[in-house]
Design a protein around this motif. Structure first.
Motif, PDB file in Angstrom:
ATOM      1  N   THR A 113       0.503  -1.520   0.263  1.00 38.04           N
ATOM      2  CA  THR A 113       0.053  -0.203   0.215  1.00 38.04           C
ATOM      3  C   THR A 113       0.922   1.628  -0.025  1.00 38.04           C
ATOM      4  N   LYS A 114       2.527   1.192   0.028  1.00 41.01           N
ATOM      5  CA  LYS A 114       2.755   2.888   0.228  1.00 41.01           C
ATOM      6  C   LYS A 114       3.908   2.191  -1.139  1.00 41.01           C
ATOM      7  N   LEU A 115       4.322   2.527  -1.729  1.00 40.10           N
ATOM      8  CA  LEU A 115       4.882   2.570  -2.904  1.00 40.10           C
ATOM      9  C   LEU A 115       6.465   4.098  -2.638  1.00 40.10           C
ATOM     10  N   GLY A 116       7.372   3.421  -2.991  1.00 40.23           N
ATOM     11  CA  GLY A 116       8.911   4.161  -3.474  1.00 40.23           C
ATOM     12  C   GLY A 116       8.930   4.108  -4.495  1.00 40.23           C
ATOM     13  N   ILE A 117       9.933   4.892  -5.768  1.00 36.85           N
ATOM     14  CA  ILE A 117      10.474   4.587  -6.649  1.00 36.85           C
ATOM     15  C   ILE A 117      11.325   4.740  -7.179  1.00 36.85           C
ATOM     16  N   VAL A 118      12.384   4.189  -7.207  1.00 38.21           N
ATOM     17  CA  VAL A 118      13.871   4.675  -7.910  1.00 38.21           C
ATOM     18  C   VAL A 118      14.019   4.921  -9.052  1.00 38.21           C
ATOM     19  N   TYR A 119      13.971   5.366  -9.662  1.00 36.24           N
ATOM     20  CA  TYR A 119      14.320   5.887 -11.341  1.00 36.24           C
ATOM     21  C   TYR A 119      15.656   6.804 -11.983  1.00 36.24           C
ATOM     22  N   LEU A 120      15.319   6.849 -12.952  1.00 36.52           N
ATOM     23  CA  LEU A 120      16.305   7.582 -14.064  1.00 36.52           C
ATOM     24  C   LEU A 120      15.930   8.931 -14.160  1.00 36.52           C
ATOM     25  N   ASP A 121      16.950  10.014 -13.605  1.00 31.92           N
ATOM     26  CA  ASP A 121      16.472  11.652 -13.598  1.00 31.92           C
ATOM     27  C   ASP A 121      16.173  11.605 -14.492  1.00 31.92           C
ATOM     28  N   GLY A 122      15.234  12.797 -14.932  1.00 32.26           N
ATOM     29  CA  GLY A 122      14.221  12.734 -16.162  1.00 32.26           C
ATOM     30  C   GLY A 122      13.579  12.157 -16.687  1.00 32.26           C
ATOM     31  N   SER A 123      12.925  11.187 -16.448  1.00 33.57           N
ATOM     32  CA  SER A 123      12.097  10.569 -16.823  1.00 33.57           C
ATOM     33  C   SER A 123      11.015  10.120 -15.992  1.00 33.57           C
ATOM     34  N   ALA A 166       8.598   3.399   2.568  1.00 30.56           N
ATOM     35  CA  ALA A 166       7.927   3.002   1.379  1.00 30.56           C
ATOM     36  C   ALA A 166       7.955   1.620   2.126  1.00 30.56           C
ATOM     37  N   THR A 167       7.223   0.250   1.343  1.00 27.81           N
ATOM     38  CA  THR A 167       7.147  -1.178   1.648  1.00 27.81           C
ATOM     39  C   THR A 167       7.126  -2.008   0.950  1.00 27.81           C
ATOM     40  N   CYS A 168       6.978  -1.163  -0.266  1.00 26.05           N
ATOM     41  CA  CYS A 168       7.328  -1.337  -2.343  1.00 26.05           C
ATOM     42  C   CYS A 168       7.865  -0.506  -3.128  1.00 26.05           C
ATOM     43  N   VAL A 169       9.013  -1.036  -3.496  1.00 29.54           N
ATOM     44  CA  VAL A 169       9.767  -0.203  -4.174  1.00 29.54           C
ATOM     45  C   VAL A 169       9.437  -0.140  -6.164  1.00 29.54           C
ATOM     46  N   ALA A 170       9.031  -0.096  -7.297  1.00 26.51           N
ATOM     47  CA  ALA A 170       9.593   0.205  -8.075  1.00 26.51           C
ATOM     48  C   ALA A 170      10.672   0.704  -8.334  1.00 26.51           C
ATOM     49  N   VAL A 171      11.972  -0.065  -9.355  1.00 29.67           N
ATOM     50  CA  VAL A 171      12.404   0.165 -10.530  1.00 29.67           C
ATOM     51  C   VAL A 171      12.917   0.363 -11.666  1.00 29.67           C
ATOM     52  N   SER A 172      13.543   2.006 -12.080  1.00 23.40           N
ATOM     53  CA  SER A 172      12.954   2.271 -13.407  1.00 23.40           C
ATOM     54  C   SER A 172      14.582   2.491 -13.379  1.00 23.40           C
ATOM     55  N   LEU A 173      15.575   2.282 -14.047  1.00 19.94           N
ATOM     56  CA  LEU A 173      16.471   2.278 -14.391  1.00 19.94           C
ATOM     57  C   LEU A 173      17.011   1.073 -15.469  1.00 19.94           C
ATOM     58  N   VAL A 174      18.316   1.512 -16.238  1.00 23.13           N
ATOM     59  CA  VAL A 174      18.937   0.474 -16.859  1.00 23.13           C
ATOM     60  C   VAL A 174      19.386  -0.554 -16.617  1.00 23.13           C
ATOM     61  N   PRO A 175      19.385  -1.344 -17.050  1.00 25.00           N
ATOM     62  CA  PRO A 175      19.771  -2.767 -16.571  1.00 25.00           C
ATOM     63  C   PRO A 175      20.889  -2.806 -15.449  1.00 25.00           C
ATOM     64  N   SER A 176      21.782  -1.454 -16.255  1.00 20.06           N
ATOM     65  CA  SER A 176      23.118  -1.915 -14.750  1.00 20.06           C
ATOM     66  C   SER A 176      22.852  -1.024 -13.795  1.00 20.06           C
ATOM     67  N   GLY A 177      21.852  -0.390 -13.452  1.00 18.61           N
ATOM     68  CA  GLY A 177      21.294   0.665 -12.184  1.00 18.61           C
ATOM     69  C   GLY A 177      20.598  -0.061 -11.743  1.00 18.61           C
ATOM     70  N   ALA A 178      19.820  -0.886 -12.732  1.00 21.90           N
ATOM     71  CA  ALA A 178      18.777  -1.728 -11.896  1.00 21.90           C
ATOM     72  C   ALA A 178      19.235  -2.427 -10.430  1.00 21.90           C
ATOM     73  N   ALA A 179      20.474  -3.374 -11.747  1.00 18.74           N
ATOM     74  CA  ALA A 179      21.422  -3.925 -10.663  1.00 18.74           C
ATOM     75  C   ALA A 179      22.086  -3.329  -9.240  1.00 18.74           C
ATOM     76  N   GLN A 180      21.901  -2.567  -9.638  1.00 19.69           N
ATOM     77  CA  GLN A 180      22.833  -1.891  -8.239  1.00 19.69           C
ATOM     78  C   GLN A 180      21.798  -1.073  -7.863  1.00 19.69           C
ATOM     79  N   ALA A 181      20.812  -0.637  -7.705  1.00 22.67           N
ATOM     80  CA  ALA A 181      19.692  -0.240  -7.185  1.00 22.67           C
ATOM     81  C   ALA A 181      18.909  -1.874  -6.437  1.00 22.67           C
ATOM     82  N   LEU A 182      18.467  -3.053  -6.684  1.00 22.91           N
ATOM     83  CA  LEU A 182      18.248  -4.230  -6.696  1.00 22.91           C
ATOM     84  C   LEU A 182      19.729  -4.735  -5.265  1.00 22.91           C
TER      85      LEU A 182
END
Length: 342
Positions: A113-123, A166-182
């Motif tokens: 029910t509580k979302l956080g989002i990590v994403y590529l700046d500018g998107s 946040a209890t869930c996180v959506a990751v929206s990055l290029v694959p290399s950044g997504a690996a870092q975020a995870l």
């Protein structure tokens, strides 16, 4: 067929050609020409001009890095597969914007029910689609953290999201950044549901992540290639390998298979000479086309919202990664009611 069959960047999709040839091998009067867009805008425009000059009836389009369909739209040539969401000649099999809505819905379906989002700046324009999907199911976005493409440390971004609850996180990055975020999210010490779309968490990335990816929610708009028990995925593989036994089964192979099946269905309802106009009319007239469960039955019914008017596959489906494989979690869900909202 147009696609990045070769490319200077890592992403290329030569597998789309044998897939389409395999699907349409039962049409003896159909000749399939191919053109390699090579991952460049100039390469794509060369392919578009080739299609126009050769007076093709239609284009099946695999993944292309650069895509400007203006010339094909002006020529009235239907584009099926990876195409835009608004052109009158477009029949997109998968919409990236719609998939982001599905990501929001998919994470809400896990019970978060509580979302956080990590994403590529500018998107942010993409991230707003995730928020729209999540909040349509009663959840709330509590924080978002933009990061630069070359960011070396994602811990501050993760701290911002976890600090907001946040209890869930959506990751929206290029694959290399997504690996870092995870990695950073797993090291945060918090129990978090983490999700992303299959185009980012692709097979190569999942393989490199190993057990770190276990529990990850991957959202797609068609069956995942790991869903090998599904008859539809077996059919994709059989059609591709009828032409080339070495064909790699990928997400883009599945998209090309759907596109070729739609073209085949349209051809069956076309009488006389097949032209761009007659093929477009037949594609627009498709209703309840059986796609072997790879996606729900297809109907070319435009949506009222001009931003998503040509999104005909308006479905999402969740997979959870376990032991490096995607395991289906539930059935397809329809996001058309959200896409209709302007």
């Amino acid at each position: 067929m147009i696609g990045d069959l070769t490319s200077t960047i890592p992403f290329k999709v030569p597998e789309v050609v044998p897939v389409a040839r395999g699907v349409l091998r039962g049409f003896p009067n159909v000749r399939i020409e191919t053109c390699d867009a090579k991952g460049t805008s100039g390469g794509y425009q060369i392919c578009a001009r080739q299609a126009i000059n050769e007076k093709v009836a239609g284009v099946i389009q695999g993944f292309v890095t650069a895509q400007d369909q203006t010339a094909l739209t002006k020529a009235g040539i239907p584009v099926v597969g990876v195409s835009d969401d608004t052109s009158p000649n477009s029949f997109p099999v998968s919409s990236s914007f719609a998939l982001y809505v599905s990501l929001g819905v998919g994470l809400a379906k896990t019970g978060c029910t509580k979302l956080g989002i990590v994403y590529l700046d500018g998107s942010d324009f993409l991230i707003d689609y995730i928020k729209r999907g999540f909040e349509s199911r009663g959840g709330k976005e509590v924080a978002r953290a933009p990061v630069a493409a070359n960011a070396a440390d994602l811990a501050p971004a993760v701290a911002k999201l976890t600090g907001a609850g946040a209890t869930c996180v959506a990751v929206s990055l290029v694959p290399s950044g997504a690996a870092q975020a995870l990695t950073a999210l797993r090291q945060s010490g918090r129990t978090l549901t983490i999700g992303g779309i299959s185009a980012i968490f692709n097979e190569d990335l999942l393989s490199s992540l190993g057990s770190l990816a276990d529990g990850l929610i991957v959202v797609d708009s068609q069956l995942n290639t790991h869903d090998t028990a599904a008859a539809g995925i077996a059919k994709v593989q059989a059609d591709a390998r009828a032409v080339d036994s070495r064909t790699k089964l990928t997400e883009q192979a599945v998209v090309a298979w759907i596109a070729a099946r739609l073209v085949g269905s349209a051809l069956r309802s076309t009488t006389g000479e097949v032209t761009p106009a007659s093929l477009t009319a037949a594609l627009n007239g498709l209703h309840d086309v059986d796609l072997a469960g790879v996606v729900p039955p297809w109907t070319s019914q435009p949506l009222d919202n001009p931003s998503f008017r040509r999104v005909f596959n308006h479905y999402g489906i969740n997979y959870e990664i376990s032991g490096g494989k995607a395991v289906r979690k539930g059935d397809f869900y329809d996001i058309a009611p959200i896409l209709r909202t302007k």
